[in-house]
Design a protein around this motif. Sequence first.
Motif, PDB file in Angstrom:
ATOM      1  N   ILE A   1       0.831  -1.201   0.000  1.00  0.00           N
ATOM      2  CA  ILE A   1       0.000   0.000   0.000  1.00  0.00           C
ATOM      3  C   ILE A   1       0.869   1.257   0.000  1.00  0.00           C
ATOM      4  O   ILE A   1       0.551   2.246  -0.684  1.00  0.00           O
ATOM      5  N   LYS A   2       1.969   1.251   0.740  1.00  0.00           N
ATOM      6  CA  LYS A   2       2.874   2.403   0.712  1.00  0.00           C
ATOM      7  C   LYS A   2       3.409   2.622  -0.700  1.00  0.00           C
ATOM      8  O   LYS A   2       3.468   3.765  -1.188  1.00  0.00           O
ATOM      9  N   TYR A   3       3.793   1.540  -1.360  1.00  0.00           N
ATOM     10  CA  TYR A   3       4.280   1.635  -2.740  1.00  0.00           C
ATOM     11  C   TYR A   3       3.222   2.283  -3.629  1.00  0.00           C
ATOM     12  O   TYR A   3       3.525   3.193  -4.421  1.00  0.00           O
ATOM     13  N   CYS A   4       1.975   1.840  -3.498  1.00  0.00           N
ATOM     14  CA  CYS A   4       0.891   2.416  -4.299  1.00  0.00           C
ATOM     15  C   CYS A   4       0.655   3.885  -3.941  1.00  0.00           C
ATOM     16  O   CYS A   4       0.573   4.743  -4.829  1.00  0.00           O
ATOM     17  N   HIS A   5       0.546   4.175  -2.651  1.00  0.00           N
ATOM     18  CA  HIS A   5       0.263   5.542  -2.223  1.00  0.00           C
ATOM     19  C   HIS A   5       1.380   6.498  -2.612  1.00  0.00           C
ATOM     20  O   HIS A   5       1.114   7.663  -2.936  1.00  0.00           O
ATOM     21  N   ASP A   6       2.620   6.039  -2.589  1.00  0.00           N
ATOM     22  CA  ASP A   6       3.732   6.891  -3.023  1.00  0.00           C
ATOM     23  C   ASP A   6       3.630   7.236  -4.502  1.00  0.00           C
ATOM     24  O   ASP A   6       4.156   8.264  -4.953  1.00  0.00           O
ATOM     25  N   LEU A   7       2.948   6.377  -5.254  1.00  0.00           N
ATOM     26  CA  LEU A   7       2.705   6.639  -6.685  1.00  0.00           C
ATOM     27  C   LEU A   7       1.381   7.368  -6.898  1.00  0.00           C
ATOM     28  O   LEU A   7       0.957   7.559  -8.040  1.00  0.00           O
ATOM     29  N   ASP A   8       0.722   7.768  -5.810  1.00  0.00           N
ATOM     30  CA  ASP A   8      -0.613   8.381  -5.847  1.00  0.00           C
ATOM     31  C   ASP A   8      -1.650   7.440  -6.453  1.00  0.00           C
ATOM     32  O   ASP A   8      -2.613   7.865  -7.103  1.00  0.00           O
ATOM     33  N   VAL A   9      -1.460   6.139  -6.231  1.00  0.00           N
ATOM     34  CA  VAL A   9      -2.435   5.123  -6.641  1.00  0.00           C
ATOM     35  C   VAL A   9      -3.162   4.635  -5.399  1.00  0.00           C
ATOM     36  O   VAL A   9      -2.537   4.338  -4.377  1.00  0.00           O
TER      37      VAL A   9
END
Length: 366
Positions: free
Chosen positions: A124-132
């Motif tokens: 989720i951090k990976y996604c949120h860092d990409l604004d996904v």
Amino acid sequence: MDDAAVLKRRGYIMGINLGEGSYAKVKSAYSERLKFNVAVKIIDRKKAPTDFLEKFLPREIEILAMLNHRSIVKTYEIFETSDGKVYIVMELGVQGDLLEFIKTRGALQEDDARKKFHQLSSAIKYCHDLDVVHRDLKCENLLLDKDFNIKLSDFGFSKRCLRDDSGRLTLSKTFCGSAAYAAPEVLQGIPYQPKVYDIWSLGVILYIMVCGSMPYDDSNIKKMLRIQKEHRVNFPRSKHLTGECKDLIYRMLQPDVNRRLHIDEILSHCWVQPKARGLSSAAINKEGESSRATEPPWTPEPTGADKKSATKLEPREEARPEAQPETKLQEDVVQVAKQSETLGLNTELNRETEEGHPQQPPETHT
């Protein structure tokens, strides 16, 4: 040309049916190039609704193509045929999904839950860092590989977050996901911060991991919302959960969106960090989660007919509530949430909405 022939031409030997919806299905297949089994989601454009084709499918394809994380299901190939069928070839969760795992084996021990939850939170951090944002986090969408590691799947409701001129993320208005995992602001039809919505769902998932049951009974959405807004979280006493674990869940299931944890705060929480053990009462009270610094944040739950719930089959402890203002629940959202299906989680209720706004992507899980 049928699906088996199409896949054969692309180097896949089609296997069994893994799931099927009104306009999509998921098949297993053996990849002659990769030399192992994969999952293939097959979407029929001719049967799919317009809003799905114009909004959700393009988003899903765009996002799947850009994601590359060890705890997210890999997408190997996406192609389309002239007759309007879209084929998405993905990593296969050979050990099934987390919901089935817990239904079969019961609640996880905290050490196992910590490992799996850290994998999910990292994804989720990976996604949120990409604004996904995912917007449909639930145990059915968490697949397990051969070593029982978490693989996040089903990005049918995902989207790229937009930013305004000042660089702030814009709010979302679309109801997405399942009522049992949905944040209070989403159920109320309030424009919401999608990243903050994902965090609430993470809290529900961790609760299910360590308790083997749902944190809230969604058979009565209005009552569930009232309990959520009072910041009441009941824990089964029989599970003997650590204070650190309960504190993390309590902070994720925070009805005040301005106080709910962010993903970086989750990953740095003492329960998630294996070496940072021992949470003091002062640390718990630091953010004001407990109204009295001299008392623990969880006290035995009062008894009474008003407290009976289908999801509370064991004695529980209750996290100390915070006063929340009453907000009117939108009637159309209540109607959506009432269209529910009982899945059954350790003899307790686990319902999810079958209809949302707009219409859901395929009811299949890869």
